[in-house]
Write a protein that holds these residues in place. Structure first.
Motif, mmCIF file in Angstrom:
data_model
loop_
_atom_site.group_PDB
_atom_site.id
_atom_site.type_symbol
_atom_site.label_atom_id
_atom_site.label_comp_id
_atom_site.label_asym_id
_atom_site.label_seq_id
_atom_site.Cartn_x
_atom_site.Cartn_y
_atom_site.Cartn_z
ATOM 1 N N THR A 60 -14.324 -129.029 -61.314
ATOM 2 C CA THR A 60 -13.964 -127.685 -60.888
ATOM 3 C C THR A 60 -12.648 -127.746 -60.116
ATOM 4 N N PRO A 61 -11.678 -126.921 -60.487
ATOM 5 C CA PRO A 61 -10.389 -126.944 -59.785
ATOM 6 C C PRO A 61 -10.560 -126.729 -58.284
ATOM 7 N N GLY A 62 -9.877 -127.560 -57.500
ATOM 8 C CA GLY A 62 -9.906 -127.446 -56.050
ATOM 9 C C GLY A 62 -11.032 -128.208 -55.387
ATOM 10 N N ASP A 63 -11.909 -128.825 -56.168
ATOM 11 C CA ASP A 63 -13.057 -129.518 -55.592
ATOM 12 C C ASP A 63 -12.735 -130.936 -55.152
ATOM 13 N N ARG A 64 -11.831 -131.589 -55.831
ATOM 14 C CA ARG A 64 -11.572 -133.010 -55.575
ATOM 15 C C ARG A 64 -10.518 -133.232 -54.509
ATOM 16 N N PRO A 65 -10.791 -134.154 -53.590
ATOM 17 C CA PRO A 65 -9.779 -134.489 -52.585
ATOM 18 C C PRO A 65 -8.524 -135.098 -53.195
ATOM 19 N N GLY A 66 -8.663 -135.859 -54.285
ATOM 20 C CA GLY A 66 -7.531 -136.548 -54.882
ATOM 21 C C GLY A 66 -6.773 -135.742 -55.912
ATOM 22 N N GLY A 67 -7.189 -134.521 -56.166
ATOM 23 C CA GLY A 67 -6.543 -133.695 -57.175
ATOM 24 C C GLY A 67 -7.503 -133.331 -58.290
ATOM 25 N N ASP A 68 -7.075 -132.412 -59.095
ATOM 26 C CA ASP A 68 -7.932 -131.900 -60.155
ATOM 27 C C ASP A 68 -7.934 -132.822 -61.365
ATOM 28 N N SER A 69 -9.007 -132.743 -62.134
ATOM 29 C CA SER A 69 -9.124 -133.530 -63.360
ATOM 30 C C SER A 69 -8.391 -132.807 -64.489
ATOM 31 N N PRO A 70 -8.259 -133.467 -65.640
ATOM 32 C CA PRO A 70 -7.525 -132.850 -66.752
ATOM 33 C C PRO A 70 -8.155 -131.585 -67.311
ATOM 34 N N VAL A 71 -9.496 -131.476 -67.254
ATOM 35 C CA VAL A 71 -10.179 -130.331 -67.850
ATOM 36 C C VAL A 71 -10.935 -129.563 -66.767
ATOM 37 N N ALA A 72 -10.559 -128.307 -66.580
ATOM 38 C CA ALA A 72 -11.211 -127.462 -65.583
ATOM 39 C C ALA A 72 -12.510 -126.900 -66.136
ATOM 40 N N VAL A 73 -13.563 -126.968 -65.327
ATOM 41 C CA VAL A 73 -14.861 -126.436 -65.716
ATOM 42 C C VAL A 73 -15.428 -125.605 -64.567
ATOM 43 N N PRO A 74 -16.369 -124.713 -64.881
ATOM 44 C CA PRO A 74 -17.014 -123.940 -63.809
ATOM 45 C C PRO A 74 -17.796 -124.858 -62.869
ATOM 46 N N LEU A 117 -25.759 -128.559 -50.737
ATOM 47 C CA LEU A 117 -25.914 -127.104 -50.873
ATOM 48 C C LEU A 117 -24.695 -126.303 -50.429
ATOM 49 N N PRO A 118 -24.073 -126.612 -49.271
ATOM 50 C CA PRO A 118 -22.873 -125.846 -48.906
ATOM 51 C C PRO A 118 -21.757 -125.977 -49.946
ATOM 52 N N ARG A 119 -21.561 -127.185 -50.445
ATOM 53 C CA ARG A 119 -20.538 -127.410 -51.477
ATOM 54 C C ARG A 119 -20.901 -126.668 -52.744
ATOM 55 N N TRP A 120 -22.154 -126.723 -53.143
ATOM 56 C CA TRP A 120 -22.581 -126.061 -54.370
ATOM 57 C C TRP A 120 -22.421 -124.547 -54.281
ATOM 58 N N ARG A 121 -22.678 -123.988 -53.105
ATOM 59 C CA ARG A 121 -22.482 -122.532 -52.937
ATOM 60 C C ARG A 121 -21.022 -122.144 -53.184
ATOM 61 N N VAL A 122 -20.113 -122.974 -52.705
ATOM 62 C CA VAL A 122 -18.688 -122.725 -52.927
ATOM 63 C C VAL A 122 -18.334 -122.957 -54.386
ATOM 64 N N LEU A 123 -18.862 -124.024 -54.973
ATOM 65 C CA LEU A 123 -18.545 -124.355 -56.356
ATOM 66 C C LEU A 123 -18.920 -123.234 -57.334
ATOM 67 N N VAL A 124 -20.070 -122.629 -57.142
ATOM 68 C CA VAL A 124 -20.488 -121.597 -58.089
ATOM 69 C C VAL A 124 -19.646 -120.323 -57.964
ATOM 70 N N ARG A 125 -18.944 -120.170 -56.855
ATOM 71 C CA ARG A 125 -18.065 -118.993 -56.684
ATOM 72 C C ARG A 125 -16.608 -119.263 -57.025
ATOM 73 N N MET A 126 -16.257 -120.534 -57.235
ATOM 74 C CA MET A 126 -14.863 -120.871 -57.470
ATOM 75 C C MET A 126 -14.440 -120.452 -58.889
ATOM 76 N N PRO A 127 -13.268 -119.846 -59.005
ATOM 77 C CA PRO A 127 -12.786 -119.516 -60.349
ATOM 78 C C PRO A 127 -12.333 -120.780 -61.092
ATOM 79 N N VAL A 128 -12.464 -120.769 -62.404
ATOM 80 C CA VAL A 128 -12.087 -121.930 -63.192
ATOM 81 C C VAL A 128 -10.589 -121.979 -63.416
ATOM 82 N N GLY A 129 -10.011 -120.887 -63.724
ATOM 83 C CA GLY A 129 -8.604 -120.893 -64.094
ATOM 84 C C GLY A 129 -7.734 -120.450 -63.016
#
Length: 129
Positions: A60-74, A117-129
């Motif tokens: 998921t974009p914005g989730d990784r401390p080291g940067g995003d992966s090549p393919v963005a997913v929800p 759980l706190p991270r997952w709550r944010v992850l499910v609201r994060m936009p993919v693109g």
């Protein structure tokens, strides 16, 4: 002085939760191919390719401390990939190790979803693109 508030607001940036999560991932990466090796070398290699490769390619974009992966997913995909790691670590621990070692691994894998759980709550609201 740098502003650290935006860094702290990102879901994957908590050191304790990230450490617990990484410990379970590491167990899955080591124990799963180890458990599969006597049955099939190909399955053992494939397990690590999936357990390490999928999260490296999809996140998921914005989730990784080291940067995003090549393919963005929800966010739900990132959550499901972690759940895969937890199941792999737990099952492999029971296949490979004595009870005194499998029990703490299982407990760790049961604690991680609650710590996440706190991270997952944010992850499910994060936009993919």
């Amino acid at each position: 002085m740098p502003d650290h508030s935006s860094r702290l607001a990102k879901p994957g940036r908590d050191n304790l939760r990230g450490g617990l999560r990484f410990a379970t991932e590491l167990i899955a990466w080591v124990a799963t191919p180890w458990a599969l090796w006597p049955h099939s070398i190909l399955l053992a290699v494939l397990a690590d390719v999936l357990l390490i490769g999928l999260p490296a390619v999809f996140s998921t974009p914005g989730d990784r401390p080291g940067g995003d992966s090549p393919v963005a997913v929800p966010g739900i995909v990132t959550i499901l990939l972690l759940l895969l790691q937890l199941v792999a670590a737990t099952v492999s621990a029971w296949v490979l190790w004595p009870v005194w070692l499998a029990v703490p691994v299982t407990l760790l894998c049961l604690v991680v979803p609650f710590s996440e759980l706190p991270r997952w709550r944010v992850l499910v609201r994060m936009p993919v693109g």
